[in-house]
Every structure is written in structure tokens, then in C-alpha cells.
Enzyme design. Structure first.
Site, PDB file in Angstrom:
ATOM      1  N   GLY A   1       0.764  -1.231   0.000  1.00  0.00           N
ATOM      2  CA  GLY A   1       0.000   0.000   0.000  1.00  0.00           C
ATOM      3  C   GLY A   1       0.797   1.286   0.000  1.00  0.00           C
ATOM      4  O   GLY A   1       0.220   2.370  -0.014  1.00  0.00           O
TER       5      GLY A   1
ATOM      6  N   GLU B   1       4.359  -6.246   1.206  1.00  0.00           N
ATOM      7  CA  GLU B   1       3.897  -6.617  -0.132  1.00  0.00           C
ATOM      8  C   GLU B   1       3.671  -5.384  -1.005  1.00  0.00           C
ATOM      9  O   GLU B   1       2.562  -5.126  -1.475  1.00  0.00           O
ATOM     10  CB  GLU B   1       2.615  -7.444  -0.001  1.00  0.00           C
ATOM     11  CG  GLU B   1       2.820  -8.734   0.795  1.00  0.00           C
ATOM     12  CD  GLU B   1       1.535  -9.262   1.435  1.00  0.00           C
ATOM     13  OE1 GLU B   1       0.475  -8.637   1.241  1.00  0.00           O
ATOM     14  OE2 GLU B   1       1.605 -10.279   2.135  1.00  0.00           O
ATOM     15  N   PRO B   2       4.718  -4.600  -1.260  1.00  0.00           N
ATOM     16  CA  PRO B   2       4.556  -3.398  -2.075  1.00  0.00           C
ATOM     17  C   PRO B   2       4.547  -3.712  -3.562  1.00  0.00           C
ATOM     18  O   PRO B   2       5.188  -4.649  -4.025  1.00  0.00           O
ATOM     19  CB  PRO B   2       5.808  -2.587  -1.712  1.00  0.00           C
ATOM     20  CG  PRO B   2       6.843  -3.642  -1.454  1.00  0.00           C
ATOM     21  CD  PRO B   2       6.102  -4.786  -0.801  1.00  0.00           C
ATOM     22  N   GLY B   3       3.810  -2.922  -4.323  1.00  0.00           N
ATOM     23  CA  GLY B   3       3.832  -3.039  -5.778  1.00  0.00           C
ATOM     24  C   GLY B   3       4.073  -1.687  -6.411  1.00  0.00           C
ATOM     25  O   GLY B   3       5.122  -1.417  -6.989  1.00  0.00           O
ATOM     26  N   ARG B   4       3.078  -0.813  -6.271  1.00  0.00           N
ATOM     27  CA  ARG B   4       3.142   0.514  -6.873  1.00  0.00           C
ATOM     28  C   ARG B   4       4.396   1.281  -6.454  1.00  0.00           C
ATOM     29  O   ARG B   4       5.018   1.958  -7.268  1.00  0.00           O
ATOM     30  CB  ARG B   4       1.899   1.302  -6.447  1.00  0.00           C
ATOM     31  CG  ARG B   4       1.744   2.651  -7.098  1.00  0.00           C
ATOM     32  CD  ARG B   4       0.692   3.485  -6.364  1.00  0.00           C
ATOM     33  NE  ARG B   4      -0.487   2.725  -6.039  1.00  0.00           N
ATOM     34  CZ  ARG B   4      -1.606   2.712  -6.738  1.00  0.00           C
ATOM     35  NH1 ARG B   4      -1.687   3.436  -7.836  1.00  0.00           N
ATOM     36  NH2 ARG B   4      -2.650   2.003  -6.346  1.00  0.00           N
TER      37      ARG B   4
ATOM     38  N   TYR C   1     -10.375   5.507 -12.018  1.00  0.00           N
ATOM     39  CA  TYR C   1     -10.182   6.076 -10.678  1.00  0.00           C
ATOM     40  C   TYR C   1     -10.178   7.609 -10.661  1.00  0.00           C
ATOM     41  O   TYR C   1      -9.937   8.193  -9.602  1.00  0.00           O
ATOM     42  CB  TYR C   1      -8.816   5.642 -10.109  1.00  0.00           C
ATOM     43  CG  TYR C   1      -8.591   4.165  -9.973  1.00  0.00           C
ATOM     44  CD1 TYR C   1      -9.347   3.383  -9.106  1.00  0.00           C
ATOM     45  CD2 TYR C   1      -7.587   3.530 -10.701  1.00  0.00           C
ATOM     46  CE1 TYR C   1      -9.114   2.028  -8.977  1.00  0.00           C
ATOM     47  CE2 TYR C   1      -7.339   2.178 -10.578  1.00  0.00           C
ATOM     48  CZ  TYR C   1      -8.111   1.429  -9.709  1.00  0.00           C
ATOM     49  OH  TYR C   1      -7.870   0.087  -9.569  1.00  0.00           O
TER      50      TYR C   1
ATOM     51  N   CYS D   1     -14.380   5.191 -28.244  1.00  0.00           N
ATOM     52  CA  CYS D   1     -15.721   5.789 -28.278  1.00  0.00           C
ATOM     53  C   CYS D   1     -16.387   5.741 -26.906  1.00  0.00           C
ATOM     54  O   CYS D   1     -17.397   5.040 -26.694  1.00  0.00           O
ATOM     55  CB  CYS D   1     -16.576   5.077 -29.333  1.00  0.00           C
ATOM     56  SG  CYS D   1     -16.005   5.394 -31.004  1.00  0.00           S
ATOM     57  N   GLU D   2     -15.807   6.440 -25.964  1.00  0.00           N
ATOM     58  CA  GLU D   2     -16.332   6.590 -24.609  1.00  0.00           C
ATOM     59  C   GLU D   2     -15.990   7.994 -24.128  1.00  0.00           C
ATOM     60  O   GLU D   2     -14.841   8.443 -24.292  1.00  0.00           O
ATOM     61  CB  GLU D   2     -15.688   5.582 -23.641  1.00  0.00           C
ATOM     62  CG  GLU D   2     -15.920   4.129 -23.949  1.00  0.00           C
ATOM     63  CD  GLU D   2     -17.273   3.634 -23.456  1.00  0.00           C
ATOM     64  OE1 GLU D   2     -17.953   4.383 -22.722  1.00  0.00           O
ATOM     65  OE2 GLU D   2     -17.643   2.500 -23.819  1.00  0.00           O
TER      66      GLU D   2
ATOM     67  N   TYR E   1      -0.136  -0.618 -12.674  1.00  0.00           N
ATOM     68  CA  TYR E   1      -1.537  -0.665 -13.086  1.00  0.00           C
ATOM     69  C   TYR E   1      -1.746   0.090 -14.404  1.00  0.00           C
ATOM     70  O   TYR E   1      -2.758   0.748 -14.606  1.00  0.00           O
ATOM     71  CB  TYR E   1      -2.443  -0.123 -11.964  1.00  0.00           C
ATOM     72  CG  TYR E   1      -2.201  -0.842 -10.665  1.00  0.00           C
ATOM     73  CD1 TYR E   1      -2.633  -2.154 -10.500  1.00  0.00           C
ATOM     74  CD2 TYR E   1      -1.502  -0.235  -9.630  1.00  0.00           C
ATOM     75  CE1 TYR E   1      -2.384  -2.842  -9.326  1.00  0.00           C
ATOM     76  CE2 TYR E   1      -1.237  -0.909  -8.451  1.00  0.00           C
ATOM     77  CZ  TYR E   1      -1.673  -2.217  -8.305  1.00  0.00           C
ATOM     78  OH  TYR E   1      -1.415  -2.900  -7.141  1.00  0.00           O
TER      79      TYR E   1
END
Length: 433
Positions: free
Chosen positions: A238, A287-290, A330, A356-357, A385
Site C-alpha cells: 500500500g 507486499e509493495p507493488g506501486r 479512478y 468511443c467513450e 496498473y
């Protein structure tokens, strides 16, 4: 800290001009800095040197094989959430015995495979899952290593879609129910109670929620060690990164800005948590990722059109929400800079993609330098991500990925060919060609 900077007005990744990579490989294009990956891992590892610890990189943040291999070579463990991620770790040369398997919906096939590979532990999210692991282990005549995930009911004050540590979320076991569940689990002969785990959310930029959660769960971990002999306490991941330069201060150039005084750093994280964890005498997993990969990557895109509609200035680029969904999903901020530094007045600009959004945008009303067709832009902090959440929406192929180290670079994922998108589809037998 990252290794993207302007040199004589031109954006570089380490010692490689980004424009040279774009000229060779086209856009959209993901580019990763190996030195940034390594330095973020080492800084966190050094900060925790006072503990018996293992950093388990969260593979879901970026699962490219080359990224995994960089971290495996540094001795990293891995936090996985599927059999596919475990197989990626193995393919990249990672050690299954340093893998923890998280996630609320593990299938029997995934549990069986993970046991066959001798993973370090399952982070168990429910009593039903605990019983399933017991059944699979019994059929295999094995003892499955488990750690129950505690939901400490601590508000992380992060985005609603990435908070995980309150009773409003689907994750973990309510704090008050954990002692009784360990007691029941201790009677299941095919389980090995190896540890206890928690995780309160993602993209946390202050230390207070981490401290609050550890203060709450540490006495429980001590009691579980005394009663059941657990060997580790996983405090989850986190750790956040800087996306918006408005949160930083110092020099006016974006690549020189230091982190704000209140921002979470490895040193501040360790200063707050190590004194709480050392007395436990337990191995500590994080458990870091970002934090490791987020600022190590950029997404480069080409300006295709300029368009003014009413009061809006649109810059239409060739990257889209299928390449980087974070802004659409987000409302996430990514700093956007030109590959060649521009001077002069800025204009309030919407940078949008071709999908097309209406949600296909990277920024709205952002002050950006005046751009023209054929210019290139870099979306910073796109290493986490980004590509890993990509899709083929609108039948768009996924972009190439490049890893840079010093003056060298390599393609670590080829750009997807259009026919590859539908190669596993076929007409029904009654449909004539």
C-alpha cells in the site's frame, strides 16, 4: 525518485532519449527504467534492515517478465493473486518458495498448483477458503501453509476502489473473529499455521494508517506466536507514490522536485513501524507493488488531432483508456509532459483518446503547453496498473514495452499484431465464410 529527466530540453529514460525509442517502436509505447526499479527496492530493503524481513513484490502492479526478473535478481519474494501470476514468477526465474498467495477467490485448481510448487504461504480471506485449502491438502496428503488475513477495520483514507482494511470491504476476517478462527484452524491436521497477515489499502501517502493498523494487530500476532508458533507477520503493502507534482515542493522543474515533508518515504515508514515490530521476534513480510514500479514507467503517445469544441480545447492522442485505464476508472492523476520541452503560455487542455467513450481521457482542463499534430507526450508514473490493466477494447492492440538500463534498451513485450486480438475466436459451424 525516478530516472526520467530532460537533458538539453529532450526527455530521457536513464541515458536513452525517449524520442529515439519512439522513432524505432512507434506509439503508444510503455518504457520502464531498470535503475528506478532497483533503487526503490533497495531503499525499502535498507530501511527495514533492522528486521528479519522479506519484500514480496505485488505482481499485479506490473507483471511483465522482465520487471519480475529484475526484482528476483535482487532477492525479492512475490505476492501473487492467481495461478497465472505464480507461473509468470516461475517463468521469470522467481522462487515459488518466496511467494505468498493472496486473493478472495482461489479455485481448487489454483490451490493444488500452488501446493505442488511449494509456495511459502496462502493468505486466507475467509473460513470457507480455509476449509477448501484443508480439503485440497488432504487429498494431496500435504500440509498447507496458511496465514489468516486480518481485517483491522482501519480507515486508510484512500480511493474507495482501493481501500481494503474496513468492514465495508470484501477482504479478510473481522479482527474480533480471528482468534476463534485460528483455534478452529489449529484442529485441521492438513494446515500449517505459518503466519498472520493484514493489508489496509493502496496508494497510502501517510504513515499514520500503517502505524494504527500495526499497533492494533501486533498484540494479536504476539499471542498467535505464543499459542500456535506462527513464524511471520505480513503487514501488507500500500505504500503510495507521487503522481501530482502539486503535492511536492522545491525546485520548479517537475523532475527535480523533492517529496513533500509529510510524504511517506521508506525511512519514515521504517521509523514508525520497526519499533513496533522488532519486539515480536517474528519475520516481517511486506507486499509493495506501486511503490517499486509506479514511477519507473511512462506511457508515450502521439498527438493525432487538435480540436476546439465550444470552450474546450481537446488534444486527441493515439493512446486510450484500453492502454491506461487509471484516469477513466479512478479519476487518477498522471503528470503529462512533452518529449521536447516547450516554452511559452499554457492552455487549459483535455487530453483524450480515440476510444468511443466519454470516459476515455487522461486529463481535463490541464494547463499544458501549446501542442501541435505530431507532437509526443509522456504520461508519467505509468509503471503500475498501466499495461497490466490493458485490454483490447475497440479491437485495439496492446502496445510494446521497453526496458532501459543505462544506455541499453530491450523490447520486453512486442507490440500486439491486430490479427492476434481475434486469433482464438472462430465462426460457428453453421456460419458460412
Amino acid at each position: 525518485m525516478h530516472d526520467f529527466k530532460y537533458v538539453h530540453g529532450e526527455l530521457y529514460c536513464e541515458n536513452v532519449p525517449v524520442a529515439a525509442l519512439v522513432k524505432r517502436y512507434g506509439t503508444p509505447l510503455y518504457i520502464y527504467s531498470q535503475n528506478t526499479l532497483e533503487q526503490h527496492f533497495r531503499k525499502l530493503d535498507k530501511a527495514l534492515a533492522g528486521l528479519d524481513h522479506l519484500i514480496c513484490y505485488a505482481v499485479k502492479a506490473n507483471s511483465n517478465l522482465a520487471v519480475i526478473r529484475v526484482l528476483a535478481d535482487l532477492g525479492s519474494g512475490f505476492d501473487i493473486v492467481s495461478q497465472g501470476e505464480l507461473m509468470r514468477v516461475q517463468t521469470a526465474g522467481g522462487n515459488p518458495r518466496q511467494c505468498v498467495f493472496a486473493g478472495v477467490g482461489k479455485t481448487e485448481a489454483e490451490i493444488r498448483y500452488a501446493l505442488e510448487q511449494n509456495i511459502y504461504c496462502f493468505n486466507v480471506e475467509s473460513e470457507a477458503e480455509l476449509q477448501r485449502i484443508e480439503r485440497v491438502a488432504a487429498r494431496m496428503k500435504r500440509r498447507a501453509p496458511v496465514a489468516i488475513r486480518v481485517n483491522p477495520n482501519v480507515e486508510a483514507h484512500t480511493h474507495a476502489k482501493i481501500t481494503t482494511g474496513t468492514y465495508e470491504n470484501k477482504f479478510g476476517i473481522a479482527f474480533e473473529q480471528v482468534p476463534a478462527l485460528y483455534a478452529r484452524a489449529s484442529k485441521l491436521k492438513h494446515l500449517h499455521l505459518r503466519g498472520v497477515q493484514m493489508h489496509i489499502g493502496s496508494q497510502l501517502t501517510e504513515v499514520a494508517p500503517f502505524r494504527q493498523a500495526v499497533e492494533k494487530v501486533a498484540p494479536l500476532a504476539a499471542a498467535l506466536k505464543q499459542r500456535y508458533g506462527i513464524e511471520f507477520f505480513s503487514i501488507g503493502g500500500g505504500l503510495g507514490i507521487v503522481y501530482d507534482p502539486a503535492l511536492a515542493s522545491g525546485q520548479p522543474e517537475w523532475w527535480q522536485r523533492p517529496q513533500a515533508k509529510s510524504l511517506l518515504t521508506p525511512a519514515r515508514y521504517a521509523e514508525a513501524l520497526v519499533p513496533l515490530l522488532q519486539p515480536l521476534g517474528l519475520k516481517v513480510l511486506i507486499e509493495p507493488g506501486r511503490f517499486i514500479v509506479g514511477n519507473a514507467g511512462i506511457l508515450v503517445t502521439r498527438v493525432e488531432y487538435l480540436k476546439r469544441t465550444g470552450r474546450k480545447n481537446f488534444v486527441i492522442v493515439d493512446a486510450a483508456m484500453n492502454d491506461l485505464i487509471r484516469p477513466a476508472f479512478y479519476d487518477a492523476f498522471h503528470e503529462i509532459v512533452p518529449l521536447r520541452k516547450k516554452s511559452g503560455a499554457s492552455t487549459a487542455t483535455d487530453v483524450v483518446g480515440p476510444v468511443c467513450e466519454s470516459g476515455d481521457y487522461f486529463c481535463k482542463d490541464r494547463p499544458l503547453p501549446r501542442l501541435k499534430e505530431g507532437d509526443y507526450l509522456a504520461l508519467l508514473s505509468a509503471g503500475a496498473y498501466g499495461s497490466v490493466m490493458g485490454s483490447n477494447y475497440n479491437s485495439r492492440p496492446r502496445p510494446a514495452e521497453i526496458l532501459v538500463t543505462g544506455k541499453r534498451h530491450a523490447v520486453v513485450r512486442e507490440a500486439e499484431a491486430l490479427p492476434a486480438i481475434w486469433q482464438n475466436e472462430k465462426l460457428a459451424p453453421w456460419q458460412k465464410r
